[in-house]
Every structure is written in structure tokens, then in C-alpha cells.
Motif scaffolding. Structure first.
Motif, mmCIF file in Angstrom:
data_model
loop_
_atom_site.group_PDB
_atom_site.id
_atom_site.type_symbol
_atom_site.label_atom_id
_atom_site.label_comp_id
_atom_site.label_asym_id
_atom_site.label_seq_id
_atom_site.Cartn_x
_atom_site.Cartn_y
_atom_site.Cartn_z
ATOM 1 N N LYS A 128 84.596 10.545 -5.591
ATOM 2 C CA LYS A 128 83.549 11.304 -6.267
ATOM 3 C C LYS A 128 83.458 12.679 -5.597
ATOM 4 O O LYS A 128 82.900 12.794 -4.496
ATOM 5 C CB LYS A 128 82.197 10.587 -6.165
ATOM 6 C CG LYS A 128 82.211 9.144 -6.642
ATOM 7 C CD LYS A 128 82.402 9.042 -8.137
ATOM 8 C CE LYS A 128 82.310 7.598 -8.615
ATOM 9 N NZ LYS A 128 82.568 7.465 -10.053
ATOM 10 N N PRO A 129 84.005 13.730 -6.217
ATOM 11 C CA PRO A 129 84.109 15.040 -5.548
ATOM 12 C C PRO A 129 82.782 15.598 -5.043
ATOM 13 O O PRO A 129 82.722 16.161 -3.941
ATOM 14 C CB PRO A 129 84.714 15.941 -6.636
ATOM 15 C CG PRO A 129 85.430 15.007 -7.546
ATOM 16 C CD PRO A 129 84.629 13.743 -7.552
ATOM 17 N N ILE A 130 81.710 15.446 -5.814
ATOM 18 C CA ILE A 130 80.416 16.005 -5.401
ATOM 19 C C ILE A 130 79.891 15.262 -4.179
ATOM 20 O O ILE A 130 79.424 15.879 -3.212
ATOM 21 C CB ILE A 130 79.399 15.944 -6.563
ATOM 22 C CG1 ILE A 130 79.902 16.786 -7.746
ATOM 23 C CG2 ILE A 130 78.024 16.444 -6.111
ATOM 24 C CD1 ILE A 130 79.090 16.616 -9.014
ATOM 25 N N ILE A 193 83.999 22.714 -8.426
ATOM 26 C CA ILE A 193 83.484 21.345 -8.526
ATOM 27 C C ILE A 193 82.068 21.272 -9.103
ATOM 28 O O ILE A 193 81.809 20.451 -9.992
ATOM 29 C CB ILE A 193 83.509 20.654 -7.134
ATOM 30 C CG1 ILE A 193 84.940 20.564 -6.609
ATOM 31 C CG2 ILE A 193 82.875 19.273 -7.212
ATOM 32 C CD1 ILE A 193 85.039 20.052 -5.186
ATOM 33 N N ARG A 194 81.177 22.130 -8.630
ATOM 34 C CA ARG A 194 79.773 22.030 -9.062
ATOM 35 C C ARG A 194 79.669 22.228 -10.570
ATOM 36 O O ARG A 194 80.128 23.232 -11.112
ATOM 37 C CB ARG A 194 78.915 23.075 -8.344
ATOM 38 C CG ARG A 194 77.415 22.900 -8.609
ATOM 39 C CD ARG A 194 76.611 23.974 -7.891
ATOM 40 N NE ARG A 194 75.189 23.712 -8.036
ATOM 41 C CZ ARG A 194 74.449 24.100 -9.067
ATOM 42 N NH1 ARG A 194 75.023 24.761 -10.069
ATOM 43 N NH2 ARG A 194 73.158 23.821 -9.115
ATOM 44 N N LYS A 201 69.400 22.704 -7.583
ATOM 45 C CA LYS A 201 69.893 21.891 -6.476
ATOM 46 C C LYS A 201 71.341 22.273 -6.172
ATOM 47 O O LYS A 201 72.154 22.437 -7.074
ATOM 48 C CB LYS A 201 69.846 20.405 -6.837
ATOM 49 C CG LYS A 201 68.440 19.854 -7.032
ATOM 50 C CD LYS A 201 67.676 19.788 -5.740
ATOM 51 C CE LYS A 201 66.348 19.063 -5.928
ATOM 52 N NZ LYS A 201 65.546 19.041 -4.687
ATOM 53 N N PHE A 202 71.648 22.407 -4.891
ATOM 54 C CA PHE A 202 73.010 22.756 -4.502
ATOM 55 C C PHE A 202 73.963 21.624 -4.868
ATOM 56 O O PHE A 202 75.036 21.856 -5.419
ATOM 57 C CB PHE A 202 73.076 23.048 -2.999
ATOM 58 C CG PHE A 202 74.393 23.618 -2.563
ATOM 59 C CD1 PHE A 202 74.681 24.964 -2.733
ATOM 60 C CD2 PHE A 202 75.359 22.805 -1.982
ATOM 61 C CE1 PHE A 202 75.913 25.492 -2.339
ATOM 62 C CE2 PHE A 202 76.584 23.323 -1.584
ATOM 63 C CZ PHE A 202 76.860 24.669 -1.767
ATOM 64 N N PHE A 203 73.563 20.395 -4.560
ATOM 65 C CA PHE A 203 74.367 19.232 -4.934
ATOM 66 C C PHE A 203 73.743 18.583 -6.167
ATOM 67 O O PHE A 203 72.598 18.118 -6.109
ATOM 68 C CB PHE A 203 74.451 18.227 -3.782
ATOM 69 C CG PHE A 203 75.225 18.741 -2.600
ATOM 70 C CD1 PHE A 203 76.597 18.938 -2.685
ATOM 71 C CD2 PHE A 203 74.586 19.048 -1.409
ATOM 72 C CE1 PHE A 203 77.321 19.420 -1.601
ATOM 73 C CE2 PHE A 203 75.295 19.534 -0.320
ATOM 74 C CZ PHE A 203 76.667 19.723 -0.421
ATOM 75 N N CYS A 204 74.477 18.588 -7.255
ATOM 76 C CA CYS A 204 73.921 18.061 -8.502
ATOM 77 C C CYS A 204 75.031 17.464 -9.356
ATOM 78 O O CYS A 204 76.192 17.859 -9.262
ATOM 79 C CB CYS A 204 73.202 19.157 -9.279
ATOM 80 S SG CYS A 204 74.271 20.543 -9.716
ATOM 81 N N THR A 205 74.643 16.498 -10.172
ATOM 82 C CA THR A 205 75.567 15.926 -11.139
ATOM 83 C C THR A 205 75.226 16.475 -12.512
ATOM 84 O O THR A 205 74.112 16.943 -12.750
ATOM 85 C CB THR A 205 75.470 14.391 -11.165
ATOM 86 O OG1 THR A 205 74.156 14.018 -11.597
ATOM 87 C CG2 THR A 205 75.738 13.805 -9.786
ATOM 88 N N LYS A 206 76.163 16.387 -13.408
ATOM 89 C CA LYS A 206 75.939 16.888 -14.771
ATOM 90 C C LYS A 206 74.883 16.055 -15.482
ATOM 91 O O LYS A 206 74.108 16.567 -16.288
ATOM 92 C CB LYS A 206 77.258 16.859 -15.545
ATOM 93 C CG LYS A 206 77.219 17.621 -16.857
ATOM 94 C CD LYS A 206 78.609 17.763 -17.465
ATOM 95 C CE LYS A 206 78.566 18.623 -18.719
ATOM 96 N NZ LYS A 206 79.916 18.809 -19.305
#
Length: 286
Positions: A128-130, A193-194, A201-206
């Protein structure tokens, strides 16, 4: 005053003195557990002034019989003392009952940590890249997992190579430099990737626009299992690893303390590891 009404007043008090969201959340959870224990014992909600020292002791015994670790039980005693200090000052109870609880002796165990070589093996199993970038960020900065998932785009200054932690544990802010290894990882993350989502949020999923601590730990556990490792691996272990590897490379303890956001240097000193060969060499000096 009923127990839960007193708890709500206490939590509002914590908020008014700028205790962090995570601290208040933890206190709410633990005091909620105790409230449900009392309801199970008496079948009704007690007035806070009618709770006895026997109730507190019965709960501590219940936690021990339930297999709760000494560190967890020690934290409960601390929360009780803080709660009863609040109640006593407002004359909601006649005395601070929690002061009569025996302190829990916490056995200090050697902290588990990963070397950088082990960490690279671990991340090679994360598909999972994120999440992979999030755990790399924890390993190379020592951020708590809650701090990592709460980072915003404004908190990560890639031009200055700095991460700003706003409102960390104890509601303290701190600044963490970004090392060259992590800088290259984060640049690639932003460029390739993002996902393009309406989230700060810096780290987020679609799908959700954010990342959860639970999801990070699930992925880490799966990666660890695929390597058939017996040692436990979690986001918190990665934070330990950051500190331990810095100290192994002779980083000054006060610098590690600031990076981790510890208020007490004695807490940071727990990250000093000595293997058996080092101890044998030390004894031979006598």
C-alpha cells in the motif's frame, strides 16, 4: 452529582487548561470503563460522592484479573488521582480517594526496535504505497502515529525540509528536520502517489481523504507476518526504532528528547539499548 456528569465536568476542565485531544480522549475512555464497571456492580449509576475506596480497589483488581499490563493499570491510577483531585477541589467528594490506591510497580523491559536493515525488509512487504510512506515517515522522524495521520499539507515544509508537529502529546508543538532519505521519499509521494482529493491531510486515501492509525497497524502486522517474524511490530515500535537508532549512532540524549517531544529526559533514556556482547566488554574493563 452523578458519576457521568462529574466526568463530563472533568473533561471540560481538561479542555479549558489546554490538555491535548488525545489525552482527553484517553481519559474519557478509561473513566467510561470504570463507570460501566460500577453499573455492573450496583445496577445503577452512583453519585460520585458515594463511590468508595473499595470500589476503586475492586476495579483495579478486576483489571489485573482481566490481564491488563502493569503499565496500563499504573496509568489508570494516575487518571483516578487527577480525576479525584478535580472532584476534591470542587467539594464534590470529601477526600481524594485515589491517593489511597497503592501505586502499581511497572517493570521496565527492554524495548523492541528495528534496525534500518530490518525496516527496509519490512517496508518491502508493504504493498500500500500511501501506508508505506506513512510508516517511513514515522521511522525517520519518530512521530507518534496519531501525529502522523493528523499532519496537514501546511505542516510539511519540503522547501525548508521541516515537519511542524502542532498540538502533540501534552498539547506541545515541536519542529522535526526531514533527513535526506525521507525528503526524497516525500517528494516522490507528493508528485506521484498522493491522490488528488479535497483534503488538507498530508496522508490521505482517495476514498476517505485521511489515513487511520488502525489501518497503518493492520498493514504493519501483515508485513511482519509475511516475514515470519516473532517480534511485535507496530507504529509505536517504529517510533522506538527512530529513537534507538539515533542513540546507537551517538546522538545526544537531549536532542532525541526534543525530537520525540518528551518532557522528561528519563523517559528518553529508556531507549538506550545494550546487547550482551556490549555488557561483556564493559565487565572486562574492571
Amino acid at each position: 452529582m452523578k458519576y457521568y456528569e462529574a466526568v463530563e465536568g472533568f473533561l471540560k476542565h481538561l479542555e479549558s487548561i489546554d490538555r491535548s485531544y488525545e489525552t482527553i480522549k484517553g481519559y474519557r475512555k478509561e473513566l467510561g470503563y470504570f463507570g460501566r464497571f460500577l453499573e455492573g456492580k450496583y445496577s445503577y449509576e452512583k453519585d460520585v460522592g458515594d463511590i468508595t475506596i473499595e470500589d476503586l480497589e475492586d476495579y483495579m483488581y478486576y483489571l489485573k484479573k482481566s490481564g491488563k499490563m502493569s503499565a496500563t493499570r499504573s496509568r489508570v491510577v494516575y487518571i483516578f488521582r487527577s480525576f479525584y483531585n478535580y472532584l476534591n477541589k470542587r467539594e464534590l467528594c470529601s477526600k481524594n480517594l485515589a491517593m489511597f490506591l497503592e501505586p502499581i510497580r511497572v517493570k521496565q523491559t527492554e524495548r523492541i526496535y528495528l534496525s534500518e536493515e530490518e525496516f527496509i525488509l519490512l517496508t518491502g512487504k508493504i504493498d500500500k504505497p500511501i501506508v508505506k510512506v506513512a510508516v517511513q515517515t514515522i521511522f525517520y522522524t519518530g512521530l507518534r502515529v496519531s501525529e502522523t495521520v493528523n499532519l496537514t499539507l501546511d505542516n510539511v515544509d519540503l522547501d525548508e525540509k521541516i515537519i511542524y508537529v502542532i498540538g502533540g502529546k501534552g498539547n506541545k508543538d515541536r519542529v522535526i528536520p526531514i533527513c535526506e532519505k525521507l525528503y526524497n521519499i516525500l517528494i516522490d509521494y507528493i508528485d506521484n502517489i498522493r491522490p488528488l482529493v479535497d483534503s488538507n491531510k498530508f496522508f490521505c486515501t482517495k476514498k476517505t481523504g485521511k489515513l487511520s492509525p488502525q489501518y497503518i497497524n493492520v498493514i504493519l502486522h501483515k508485513a511482519k507476518d509475511s516475514l515470519k517474524w516473532q517480534k511485535n511490530v507496530s507504529a509505536h515500535i517504529l517510533r522506538h526504532s527512530f529513537a534507538s537508532n539515533l542513540i546507537i549512532h551517538n546522538a545526544p540524549l537531549p536532542s532525541v528528547q526534543k525530537l520525540l517531544g518528551h518532557s522528561d529526559l528519563r523517559v528518553t533514556s529508556r531507549y538506550i539499548h545494550q546487547d550482551l556482547e556490549q555488557l561483556k566488554k564493559a565487565v572486562k574493563l574492571l
